[in-house]
Design a protein around this motif. Structure first.
Motif, PDB file in Angstrom:
ATOM      1  N   ASP A  48       0.852  -1.183   0.000  1.00  0.00           N
ATOM      2  CA  ASP A  48       0.000   0.000   0.000  1.00  0.00           C
ATOM      3  C   ASP A  48       0.891   1.236   0.000  1.00  0.00           C
ATOM      4  O   ASP A  48       1.974   1.240   0.595  1.00  0.00           O
ATOM      5  CB  ASP A  48      -0.912   0.009   1.231  1.00  0.00           C
ATOM      6  N   GLN A  49       0.442   2.262  -0.713  1.00  0.00           N
ATOM      7  CA  GLN A  49       1.136   3.539  -0.776  1.00  0.00           C
ATOM      8  C   GLN A  49       2.569   3.391  -1.290  1.00  0.00           C
ATOM      9  O   GLN A  49       3.489   4.040  -0.802  1.00  0.00           O
ATOM     10  CB  GLN A  49       1.110   4.236   0.589  1.00  0.00           C
ATOM     11  N   ASN A  54      -0.423  -1.432  -5.856  1.00  0.00           N
ATOM     12  CA  ASN A  54      -0.931  -1.428  -4.481  1.00  0.00           C
ATOM     13  C   ASN A  54      -2.231  -2.220  -4.420  1.00  0.00           C
ATOM     14  O   ASN A  54      -3.023  -2.192  -5.361  1.00  0.00           O
ATOM     15  CB  ASN A  54      -1.165   0.003  -3.999  1.00  0.00           C
ATOM     16  N   PRO A  56      -4.608  -2.401  -1.365  1.00  0.00           N
ATOM     17  CA  PRO A  56      -5.158  -2.204  -0.025  1.00  0.00           C
ATOM     18  C   PRO A  56      -6.495  -2.899   0.190  1.00  0.00           C
ATOM     19  O   PRO A  56      -6.897  -3.153   1.332  1.00  0.00           O
ATOM     20  CB  PRO A  56      -5.302  -0.686   0.090  1.00  0.00           C
ATOM     21  N   ASN A  86       1.623  -4.346   5.745  1.00  0.00           N
ATOM     22  CA  ASN A  86       2.010  -3.677   4.507  1.00  0.00           C
ATOM     23  C   ASN A  86       3.272  -4.328   3.965  1.00  0.00           C
ATOM     24  O   ASN A  86       4.358  -4.174   4.528  1.00  0.00           O
ATOM     25  CB  ASN A  86       2.246  -2.185   4.766  1.00  0.00           C
ATOM     26  N   ARG A 316     -12.186   0.965   0.331  1.00  0.00           N
ATOM     27  CA  ARG A 316     -11.154   0.105  -0.261  1.00  0.00           C
ATOM     28  C   ARG A 316     -11.733  -1.220  -0.724  1.00  0.00           C
ATOM     29  O   ARG A 316     -11.150  -1.905  -1.569  1.00  0.00           O
ATOM     30  CB  ARG A 316     -10.034  -0.151   0.746  1.00  0.00           C
TER      31      ARG A 316
END
Length: 419
Positions: A48-49, A54, A56, A86, A316
């Motif tokens: 994520d990020q 990604n 999420p 993560n 999400r």
């Protein structure tokens, strides 16, 4: 304060509290007591990020699933506890998540995404922790004896995509990541194209985290030619960036649609189409190969109902997202295996043993029935653990991904024929 407003406020506060810890590190979702039986702890990880792909929605779907089953007394009386982590799209991040799963005594890693198979499988194998329903991006998911994939991975998608393109495209350019996992994609696409005696696709490697792809887009279009030429990109989250560069090519602006575009699920899905204009999206008319039925298929209704009732305000958890869908299927496998064990305490060994002995899993039409006995394994070099080698052919029409042809297409022989 009315009961309805109080319920909504509590739902919001609960979601905000759990969401704060979700992918900033590793979190755990507490659930309702499942009875006298021991709780079951599992982990779901995803990047994520990051600057690359990604996912999420996968840990978020895992938490949603846990809220649902715990509201019903758990899985066969076991409270389901979900750890999240993560993975950071890095070998260090993947290894750290795996070590955390070992420390926290997780009995399985479920519905996760990572390209760094070697980094995470070694710690899991040392601890005997099964890996159920990973996204299918890392080759180790299809070679480790403790991995139980629910789809045929990128290998089946790309081989199937070649079959999908074979009837419509005379020349194909493939833009793919310049990575170890990306190096296998040309061979797999060519294995599908050979079904129609096609020439090999033009292989165009590209950086996975580039901000623009003008050079690769121009080369792909030129080599694909005009009418009956196709440009396919398999760049994960950066596929949208590639096709934006492709759309902006000078000649393409003047004569849009002269070359047909295509991709595979995960690189292009309904959320991407929605974000890029729906019916006016550059993906209108694109061919897309998927693992599962199209998002509007009625077989997804149980998942949509759980998301509606237990995801609360967590945006999400998109039911059209391939990562969310894979996580739902993976947790369906976990639930049915735990129910089949029927013990007060569930261990990692019990789960892997139940899967190895041939527990057959019905996913409600989202996949063929899944079983991981030796005779069920495809046995393709590098992808020995594939048991589900069926894909779906889809196309973007009026801004929606719909079935190009009904049902599943078996690509097992095509994957086996890849060099």
């Amino acid at each position: 304060m009315t009961g309805r407003r109080l319920t909504s406020l509590l739902a919001y506060v609960t979601t905000a509290a759990t969401g704060a810890s979700l992918l900033t590190g590793c979190g755990v979702l507490p659930g309702a007591t499942g009875g006298s039986r021991e709780p079951v702890t599992v982990m779901t990880w995803a990047p994520d990020q990051t600057r690359a792909t990604n996912m999420p929605g996968m840990p978020a779907m895992a938490q949603t699933f846990a809220r649902w089953v715990n509201s019903q007394g758990g899985i066969d009386g076991h409270e389901l506890r979900v750890l999240t982590c993560n993975e950071q799209n890095s070998t260090a991040g993947a290894a750290a998540c795996a070590r955390r799963a070992v420390r926290e005594k997780a009995v399985a890693v479920v519905g996760s995404y990572s390209q760094n198979g070697r980094a995470f499988m070694a710690p899991l194998e040392a601890a005997g922790i099964p890996y159920i329903g990973g996204y299918g991006i890392a080759e180790d998911e299809f070679t480790s004896p403790l991995s139980y994939p629910v789809n045929g991975g990128v290998a089946s998608l790309v081989a199937g995509h070649g079959m999908q393109l074979a009837d419509s495209c005379e020349r194909v350019s493939l833009v793919r990541p310049d990575t170890a996992s990306g190096d296998r994609l040309p061979e797999l696409l060519d294995s599908g194209l050979r079904k129609a005696s096609h020439q090999r696709a033009v292989d165009i490697p590209a950086l996975e985290d580039s901000a623009e792809y003008t050079e690769q887009a121009d080369r792909a279009r030129t080599r694909a030619g005009g009418e009956k030429g196709c440009v396919t990109a398999v760049l994960g989250e950066r596929t949208q960036t590639f096709f934006d560069s492709f759309r902006r090519l000078p000649e393409q602006e003047k004569k849009p649609g002269t070359v047909r575009i295509s991709s595979v699920l995960g690189s292009v899905d309904q959320p991407v189409i929605d974000r890029t204009g729906g019916p006016h999206s550059p993906f209108e008319g694109a061919f897309v190969t998927g693992w599962y039925p199209a998002e509007g298929d009625k077989s997804w209704e149980p998942m949509r109902k759980v998301i509606q009732e237990f995801a609360f305000v967590d945006n999400r958890v998109d039911p059209a997202d391939a990562g969310v869908q894979t996580t739902w299927i993976a947790y369906t496998v976990l639930k049915k295996v735990i129910e089949s064990i029927d013990e007060d305490e569930i261990t990692a060994w019990q789960i892997s043993h139940a899967l190895d002995r041939g527990e057959r899993i019905d996913t409600g039409g989202l996949t063929p029935s899944l079983r991981w006995k030796y005779e069920d394994l495809l046995g393709a070099p590098g992808f020995t653990r594939i048991v589900n080698h069926e894909v779906t052919f889809q196309v973007v029409r009026q801004g929606r991904l719909v079935a190009q042809k009904p049902g599943f297409v078996d690509v097992g022989e095509t994957v086996l024929s890849a060099p």
